[in-house]
Design a protein around this motif. Structure first.
Motif, PDB file in Angstrom:
ATOM      1  N   LEU A 129      64.047  85.606  19.771  1.00  0.00           N
ATOM      2  CA  LEU A 129      62.878  86.020  20.544  1.00  0.00           C
ATOM      3  C   LEU A 129      62.158  84.810  21.122  1.00  0.00           C
ATOM      4  CD1 LEU A 129      61.580  88.772  18.105  1.00  0.00           C
ATOM      5  CD2 LEU A 129      62.923  89.086  20.191  1.00  0.00           C
ATOM      6  N   ASN A 130      61.525  85.014  22.272  1.00  0.00           N
ATOM      7  CA  ASN A 130      60.846  83.908  22.950  1.00  0.00           C
ATOM      8  C   ASN A 130      59.640  83.400  22.168  1.00  0.00           C
ATOM      9  OD1 ASN A 130      62.690  84.175  25.054  1.00  0.00           O
ATOM     10  ND2 ASN A 130      61.369  85.561  26.219  1.00  0.00           N
ATOM     11  N   ASN A 382      65.840  96.696  18.134  1.00  0.00           N
ATOM     12  CA  ASN A 382      65.975  96.628  19.583  1.00  0.00           C
ATOM     13  C   ASN A 382      65.673  97.968  20.246  1.00  0.00           C
ATOM     14  OD1 ASN A 382      66.821  93.907  19.616  1.00  0.00           O
ATOM     15  ND2 ASN A 382      68.896  94.539  19.061  1.00  0.00           N
ATOM     16  N   ARG A 410      68.070  90.135  28.752  1.00  0.00           N
ATOM     17  CA  ARG A 410      66.735  90.289  28.171  1.00  0.00           C
ATOM     18  C   ARG A 410      66.788  91.309  27.046  1.00  0.00           C
ATOM     19  NH1 ARG A 410      61.548  89.206  30.151  1.00  0.00           N
ATOM     20  NH2 ARG A 410      59.869  90.515  29.320  1.00  0.00           N
ATOM     21  N   ARG A 411      66.264  90.931  25.902  1.00  0.00           N
ATOM     22  CA  ARG A 411      66.160  91.796  24.726  1.00  0.00           C
ATOM     23  C   ARG A 411      64.696  92.153  24.514  1.00  0.00           C
ATOM     24  NH1 ARG A 411      66.394  89.365  18.610  1.00  0.00           N
ATOM     25  NH2 ARG A 411      65.872  91.293  17.485  1.00  0.00           N
ATOM     26  N   THR A 412      64.429  93.468  24.330  1.00  0.00           N
ATOM     27  CA  THR A 412      63.064  93.934  24.069  1.00  0.00           C
ATOM     28  C   THR A 412      63.046  94.710  22.755  1.00  0.00           C
ATOM     29  OG1 THR A 412      62.646  94.137  26.437  1.00  0.00           O
ATOM     30  CG2 THR A 412      61.116  95.247  24.957  1.00  0.00           C
ATOM     31  N   THR A 413      62.136  94.353  21.855  1.00  0.00           N
ATOM     32  CA  THR A 413      62.088  94.970  20.531  1.00  0.00           C
ATOM     33  C   THR A 413      61.074  96.112  20.497  1.00  0.00           C
ATOM     34  OG1 THR A 413      60.329  93.555  19.656  1.00  0.00           O
ATOM     35  CG2 THR A 413      62.585  92.703  19.554  1.00  0.00           C
ATOM     36  N   ASP A 417      58.217  92.347  21.645  1.00  0.00           N
ATOM     37  CA  ASP A 417      58.664  90.974  21.861  1.00  0.00           C
ATOM     38  C   ASP A 417      59.944  90.971  22.699  1.00  0.00           C
ATOM     39  OD1 ASP A 417      56.617  89.809  20.478  1.00  0.00           O
ATOM     40  OD2 ASP A 417      57.713  89.736  18.573  1.00  0.00           O
ATOM     41  N   THR A 418      60.182  89.838  23.371  1.00  0.00           N
ATOM     42  CA  THR A 418      61.376  89.715  24.206  1.00  0.00           C
ATOM     43  C   THR A 418      62.130  88.438  23.871  1.00  0.00           C
ATOM     44  OG1 THR A 418      60.142  88.599  25.972  1.00  0.00           O
ATOM     45  CG2 THR A 418      60.333  91.006  26.115  1.00  0.00           C
ATOM     46  N   SER A 420      65.189  86.009  25.846  1.00  0.00           N
ATOM     47  CA  SER A 420      65.876  85.822  27.127  1.00  0.00           C
ATOM     48  C   SER A 420      67.171  85.048  26.938  1.00  0.00           C
ATOM     49  CB  SER A 420      64.974  85.071  28.108  1.00  0.00           C
ATOM     50  OG  SER A 420      63.796  85.819  28.369  1.00  0.00           O
TER      51      SER A 420
END
Length: 433
Positions: A129-130, A382, A410-413, A417-418, A420
């Protein structure tokens, strides 16, 4: 590891035992040898008839002809003719066509942001996560996805009996070591509509999977090679129907059931797939279902648009729908998160030396089981994964392919949170047969 080494040794011994003529002789060469033997036998019979009437130096003449005959017979014994499938060969006296194939491949991968654990290639589901993770790039060089295999085809009364065995060097052995181990990809026999063994899942839409330089490809599609028993009934005027019993998901007790129908048209293809699969965690079990649609459309003579949609209730192996969440044990109840995936691709062949593909894949959690996942894993489950690819393959000479691809994701939880993904994958592939 000993079994893997033994298998490689046996394969090497078998290949080395083939005579040099294996890849040089043709069916016409073999027929020419037979004709030459026939002509020599005719000449010998004529010589014997002449000797019976006026014997002159019989020993020398007979020896010369017999030496010529022995030489041609040895050439015939060593000859190998072309088989019935492209790139294959047959031994004299055998109806079985054998093809040996594969490629040596090297990949250079540059991550411009953080790298997901557990794999050299894309693994967006575990992308760091970023927030709280600095973008630290990483470079990887690997040849582990090189592969080899062989296939056979033997004419039978009810069609050909086909077999295939294929392996690469990307076997997983846990976090304590890298993947540099022999791994079985395909091993099956096929006859009279029946296929038994390990190969691509009947639920997988391989025909509408965009080509990527990245070994894993985008999320949102099926990517599984289970052991299975499959029956195919193909009616060219109607459609192709397939029914399969496939290897259970991890921990399950009953096999997975798959049915599929495919139809080809002048403009492209369509298919529909259904799945019934058991998921199990400990003593809790639940049967989930899956559904898929796929197709392709020929935009021009060189460009094809492809798309597939896949919906799966839970996936303990993460392979019936890449990127789907695993089942979660909520008290004594097993929760299956329904996930929906879409993959789109556009490919174009510019010339015999250059082709390109652009693709995007996305998978999203849609069932309201967020609380169960939060209770089990916190907010890092996710909710959505999206990944795109832009790749090219250039063929400078025969049997050599050079690939380059830009990849982003791009991953979004569930917690918002994301993470990249940004990387470049370069590849060199050397193909034999």
């Amino acid at each position: 590891m000993k079994r893997s080494s033994l298998f490689l040794a046996l394969m090497a011994a078998g290949l080395c035992s083939l005579s040099p003529q294996v890849f040089a002789q043709s069916a016409q060469d073999f027929n020419d040898l037979r004709a030459e033997i026939k002509a020599l036998r005719t000449e010998i019979n004529q010589l014997k008839a002449q000797q019976a009437q006026a014997p002159v130096a019989p020993a020398a003449s007979a020896s010369n002809w017999n030496d010529r005959l022995d030489n041609v017979e040895l050439r015939q014994k060593d000859a190998v003719v072309l088989g019935d499938i492209p790139g294959s060969f047959r031994l004299p006296g055998s109806e079985t066509s054998i093809r040996v194939y594969g490629f040596a491949e090297a990949n250079a991968i540059k991550d411009f942001k953080s790298t997901a654990p557990g794999d050299n290639f894309t693994n967006l589901a575990e992308q760091p996560l970023n927030s709280g993770h600095p973008a630290t790039g990483k470079t990887v060089l690997t040849g582990q996805t090189s592969r080899f295999g062989f296939e056979t085809s033997t004419p039978m009364s009810n069609g050909a009996f086909n077999t295939k065995i294929e392996a690469d060097f990307y076997g997983y052995c846990g976090n304590e070591c890298n993947r540099n181990r022999l791994r079985l990809r395909h091993a099956y026999g096929e006859y009279a509509g029946w296929l038994i063994g390990q190969t691509w899942s009947t639920f997988m839409d391989l025909d509408d999977m965009p080509e990527t330089v990245d070994f894993n490809g985008p999320p949102g599609a099926t990517f599984r090679r289970p052991v299975q028993a499959r029956y195919t009934w193909n009616n060219p005027n109607l459609a192709k129907f397939q029914f399969a019993l496939e290897e259970p998901s991890d921990g399950a007790h009953s096999p997975n059931l798959v049915a599929r129908v495919d139809k080809g048209f002048d403009w492209g293809t369509l298919n529909a797939r259904i799945l019934s699969h058991e998921q199990r965690v400990g003593n809790a079990s639940k049967r989930g279902f899956g559904f898929g649609l796929g197709g392709s459309y020929k935009l021009t003579g060189t460009a094809t648009l492809m798309a597939q949609y896949t919906q799966v209730d839970g996936d303990g192996d993460g392979a019936y729908l890449v990127g789907a969440n695993y089942p979660v044990l909520d008290g004594g109840t097993l929760r299956l998160d329904r996930a929906r995936g879409v993959v789109l691709g556009l490919t174009n062949t510019f010339s015999e030396h250059l082709r390109a593909t652009v693709s995007v894949g996305t998978v999203r959690s849609t069932r309201n089981v967020g609380d169960a996942y939060v209770n089990a894993y916190g907010l890092d489950g996710n909710e959505r994964l999206t990944q795109w690819h832009l790749g090219f393959y250039y063929l400078p000479i025969k049997n050599v392919e050079l690939g380059t691809e830009l990849i982003g994701g791009r991953r979004t939880t569930y917690g918002g949170d994301t993470g990249s993904l940004s990387r470049l994958n370069l590849q060199a592939r050397y193909i034999f047969n």
